[in-house]
Design an enzyme around this catalytic site. Sequence first.
Site, PDB file in Angstrom:
ATOM      1  N   GLN A 132      64.731 -38.052 -16.548  1.00 32.02           N
ATOM      2  CA  GLN A 132      65.093 -38.025 -15.120  1.00 32.02           C
ATOM      3  C   GLN A 132      66.187 -36.998 -14.863  1.00 32.02           C
ATOM      4  O   GLN A 132      66.127 -36.233 -13.891  1.00 32.02           O
ATOM      5  CB  GLN A 132      65.570 -39.414 -14.701  1.00 32.02           C
ATOM      6  CG  GLN A 132      66.258 -39.453 -13.353  1.00 32.02           C
ATOM      7  CD  GLN A 132      66.598 -40.859 -12.935  1.00 32.02           C
ATOM      8  OE1 GLN A 132      65.737 -41.586 -12.474  1.00 32.02           O
ATOM      9  NE2 GLN A 132      67.849 -41.264 -13.101  1.00 32.02           N
ATOM     10  N   HIS A 167      76.932 -47.692 -14.496  1.00 31.19           N
ATOM     11  CA  HIS A 167      77.030 -47.129 -13.150  1.00 31.19           C
ATOM     12  C   HIS A 167      78.492 -46.816 -12.803  1.00 31.19           C
ATOM     13  O   HIS A 167      78.806 -45.760 -12.253  1.00 31.19           O
ATOM     14  CB  HIS A 167      76.479 -48.104 -12.111  1.00 31.19           C
ATOM     15  CG  HIS A 167      75.020 -48.419 -12.260  1.00 31.19           C
ATOM     16  ND1 HIS A 167      74.567 -49.657 -12.621  1.00 31.19           N
ATOM     17  CD2 HIS A 167      73.914 -47.656 -12.091  1.00 31.19           C
ATOM     18  CE1 HIS A 167      73.241 -49.660 -12.664  1.00 31.19           C
ATOM     19  NE2 HIS A 167      72.813 -48.459 -12.346  1.00 31.19           N
ATOM     20  N   ALA A 221      72.233 -53.428  -8.692  1.00 26.86           N
ATOM     21  CA  ALA A 221      72.390 -54.297  -9.880  1.00 26.86           C
ATOM     22  C   ALA A 221      73.319 -53.595 -10.855  1.00 26.86           C
ATOM     23  O   ALA A 221      73.008 -53.376 -12.019  1.00 26.86           O
ATOM     24  CB  ALA A 221      71.042 -54.625 -10.514  1.00 26.86           C
ATOM     25  N   LYS A 251      71.430 -41.694 -19.986  1.00 31.42           N
ATOM     26  CA  LYS A 251      70.565 -42.832 -20.325  1.00 31.42           C
ATOM     27  C   LYS A 251      69.110 -42.540 -19.934  1.00 31.42           C
ATOM     28  O   LYS A 251      68.180 -42.851 -20.661  1.00 31.42           O
ATOM     29  CB  LYS A 251      71.081 -44.078 -19.598  1.00 31.42           C
ATOM     30  CG  LYS A 251      70.098 -45.197 -19.379  1.00 31.42           C
ATOM     31  CD  LYS A 251      69.898 -45.990 -20.626  1.00 31.42           C
ATOM     32  CE  LYS A 251      68.983 -47.181 -20.515  1.00 31.42           C
ATOM     33  NZ  LYS A 251      68.096 -47.289 -19.402  1.00 31.42           N
ATOM     34  N   MET A 264      73.210 -49.993 -21.744  1.00 26.88           N
ATOM     35  CA  MET A 264      73.249 -50.866 -20.563  1.00 26.88           C
ATOM     36  C   MET A 264      72.139 -50.481 -19.593  1.00 26.88           C
ATOM     37  O   MET A 264      71.837 -49.299 -19.426  1.00 26.88           O
ATOM     38  CB  MET A 264      74.597 -50.754 -19.869  1.00 26.88           C
ATOM     39  CG  MET A 264      75.693 -51.404 -20.669  1.00 26.88           C
ATOM     40  SD  MET A 264      77.199 -51.504 -19.673  1.00 26.88           S
ATOM     41  CE  MET A 264      78.301 -52.175 -20.905  1.00 26.88           C
ATOM     42  N   GLN A 272      59.230 -44.609  -6.312  1.00 33.42           N
ATOM     43  CA  GLN A 272      59.214 -44.320  -7.739  1.00 33.42           C
ATOM     44  C   GLN A 272      58.659 -45.465  -8.583  1.00 33.42           C
ATOM     45  O   GLN A 272      58.699 -45.410  -9.804  1.00 33.42           O
ATOM     46  CB  GLN A 272      60.609 -43.911  -8.236  1.00 33.42           C
ATOM     47  CG  GLN A 272      61.645 -45.004  -8.238  1.00 33.42           C
ATOM     48  CD  GLN A 272      63.038 -44.448  -8.501  1.00 33.42           C
ATOM     49  OE1 GLN A 272      63.622 -43.754  -7.682  1.00 33.42           O
ATOM     50  NE2 GLN A 272      63.581 -44.750  -9.671  1.00 33.42           N
ATOM     51  N   MET A 292      70.137 -47.645  -8.111  1.00 32.71           N
ATOM     52  CA  MET A 292      69.244 -48.643  -7.525  1.00 32.71           C
ATOM     53  C   MET A 292      69.923 -50.016  -7.494  1.00 32.71           C
ATOM     54  O   MET A 292      69.241 -51.038  -7.332  1.00 32.71           O
ATOM     55  CB  MET A 292      67.927 -48.709  -8.298  1.00 32.71           C
ATOM     56  CG  MET A 292      67.152 -47.386  -8.219  1.00 32.71           C
ATOM     57  SD  MET A 292      65.378 -47.576  -8.426  1.00 32.71           S
ATOM     58  CE  MET A 292      65.292 -48.317 -10.025  1.00 32.71           C
ATOM     59  N   GLY A 337      73.240 -40.350 -15.281  1.00 31.24           N
ATOM     60  CA  GLY A 337      73.415 -40.831 -16.641  1.00 31.24           C
ATOM     61  C   GLY A 337      72.451 -40.158 -17.601  1.00 31.24           C
ATOM     62  O   GLY A 337      71.277 -39.953 -17.274  1.00 31.24           O
ATOM     63  N   SER A 372      70.049 -52.208 -15.848  1.00 28.93           N
ATOM     64  CA  SER A 372      69.911 -53.320 -14.891  1.00 28.93           C
ATOM     65  C   SER A 372      68.837 -54.302 -15.348  1.00 28.93           C
ATOM     66  O   SER A 372      68.902 -55.489 -15.034  1.00 28.93           O
ATOM     67  CB  SER A 372      69.549 -52.777 -13.513  1.00 28.93           C
ATOM     68  OG  SER A 372      70.527 -51.860 -13.064  1.00 28.93           O
TER      69      SER A 372
HETATM   70  P1  AMP Z   1      69.551 -46.862 -11.958  1.00 32.22           P
HETATM   71  O1  AMP Z   1      70.320 -47.746 -11.051  1.00 32.22           O
HETATM   72  O2  AMP Z   1      69.058 -47.541 -13.193  1.00 32.22           O
HETATM   73  O3  AMP Z   1      68.489 -46.060 -11.241  1.00 32.22           O
HETATM   74  O4  AMP Z   1      70.577 -45.783 -12.511  1.00 32.22           O
HETATM   75  C1  AMP Z   1      71.407 -45.066 -11.637  1.00 32.22           C
HETATM   76  C2  AMP Z   1      72.167 -44.053 -12.428  1.00 32.22           C
HETATM   77  O5  AMP Z   1      72.947 -44.709 -13.426  1.00 32.22           O
HETATM   78  C3  AMP Z   1      71.265 -43.054 -13.177  1.00 32.22           C
HETATM   79  O6  AMP Z   1      71.867 -41.773 -13.154  1.00 32.22           O
HETATM   80  C4  AMP Z   1      71.250 -43.623 -14.558  1.00 32.22           C
HETATM   81  O7  AMP Z   1      70.963 -42.668 -15.567  1.00 32.22           O
HETATM   82  C5  AMP Z   1      72.659 -44.136 -14.679  1.00 32.22           C
HETATM   83  N1  AMP Z   1      72.770 -45.131 -15.736  1.00 32.22           N
HETATM   84  C6  AMP Z   1      72.005 -46.228 -15.902  1.00 32.22           C
HETATM   85  N2  AMP Z   1      72.346 -46.895 -17.028  1.00 32.22           N
HETATM   86  C7  AMP Z   1      73.356 -46.177 -17.583  1.00 32.22           C
HETATM   87  C8  AMP Z   1      74.144 -46.328 -18.767  1.00 32.22           C
HETATM   88  N3  AMP Z   1      73.951 -47.338 -19.591  1.00 32.22           N
HETATM   89  N4  AMP Z   1      75.083 -45.392 -19.026  1.00 32.22           N
HETATM   90  C9  AMP Z   1      75.280 -44.351 -18.182  1.00 32.22           C
HETATM   91  N5  AMP Z   1      74.574 -44.147 -17.052  1.00 32.22           N
HETATM   92  C10 AMP Z   1      73.620 -45.055 -16.759  1.00 32.22           C
END
Ligand code: AMP
Length: 283
Positions: free
Chosen positions: A154, A36, A31, A150, A185, A61, A29, A148, A187
């Site tokens: 999901q 990422h 940022a 994280k 970490m 979402q 998403m 991730g 966003s």
């Molecule tokens: P998001 O932009 O937050 O929707 O995350 C996009 C992808 O990055 C998802 O697969 C998250 O699980 C992954 N992600 C977000 N934060 C982290 C992190 N700290 N370490 C590893 N993967 C991450």
Amino acid sequence: MRIARDLATLRAATARLGPRETLAVVPTMGALHAGHVSLIQAARQAGATAVVASIFVNPLQFAANEDLARYPRDETGDLAALQAAGCDLAWLPTPAAMYPPGHATGIEVVGPPTEGWEGDARPGHFRGVATVCAKLFLQTGAGMAMFGEKDWQQLQVVTRMAADLDIPVRVIPCPTVREADGLAMSSRNRFLGPEARAKAPALIAAMRAAAARIAAGEAHAAVLADAAAALTGQGFGMDYLALVEPATLQPAPPSARRGRMVAAARLAGVRLLDNIPVPESNT
Ligand code: AMP
């Protein structure tokens, strides 16, 4: 790095990126942070010969009361980060490109692993996630998808969805990238003020201490209740702190000494999400 903002451009670009099997998609998403970027590196390590990263703040979402309008956006910084990470193609659909007028189809994973935790805290969230991820898999035709750990629940929901729909994509889990003090970490961390930022690592510290006690044989219910009470005392608004079966997210039985510890807590208006394996060395 090429940039696609509509489906026709995306399809033409992915067609030039080689075979499906070694094309990886990294859904985000935006940022972007080092977590990422690690997904792009992990794709290469897993054998991807080309990587397409998507940046799309998926309105589906977010519930009506959530932070869609406030979600951080930084297209210029994100494109520079993707380029520096060696991404081949950036997929930046507009909401209308992703959901054209008349769009009426949703993907819903029913039952475990959507039940409980984020599924309860954010009604409709996983329907939005499953729908956009199914579309991203079909749009890009990638044979690998990097997610991730994280966002543990999901990851399980998307893995279930891809398997159930026979989408020829391998969903590949990638370790959580943390700040030096342990904070996962995210966003949304940029919204933590200095005081909350200093306090935030207490969540993972409490989780790690609890994991050690559970692995050593203490009952997880009591250990986690203690940890949650201590965190509440420090100003965290605990949404949940639990030991679950890793793939289904079902609560672990009372005698369990292993599983996945999942947590969500609010701190100064920011929702922190984290999870670790129990025992911790069990990654
Ligand atoms: P998001 O932009 O937050 O929707 O995350 C996009 C992808 O990055 C998802 O697969 C998250 O699980 C992954 N992600 C977000 N934060 C982290 C992190 N700290 N370490 C590893 N993967 C991450």
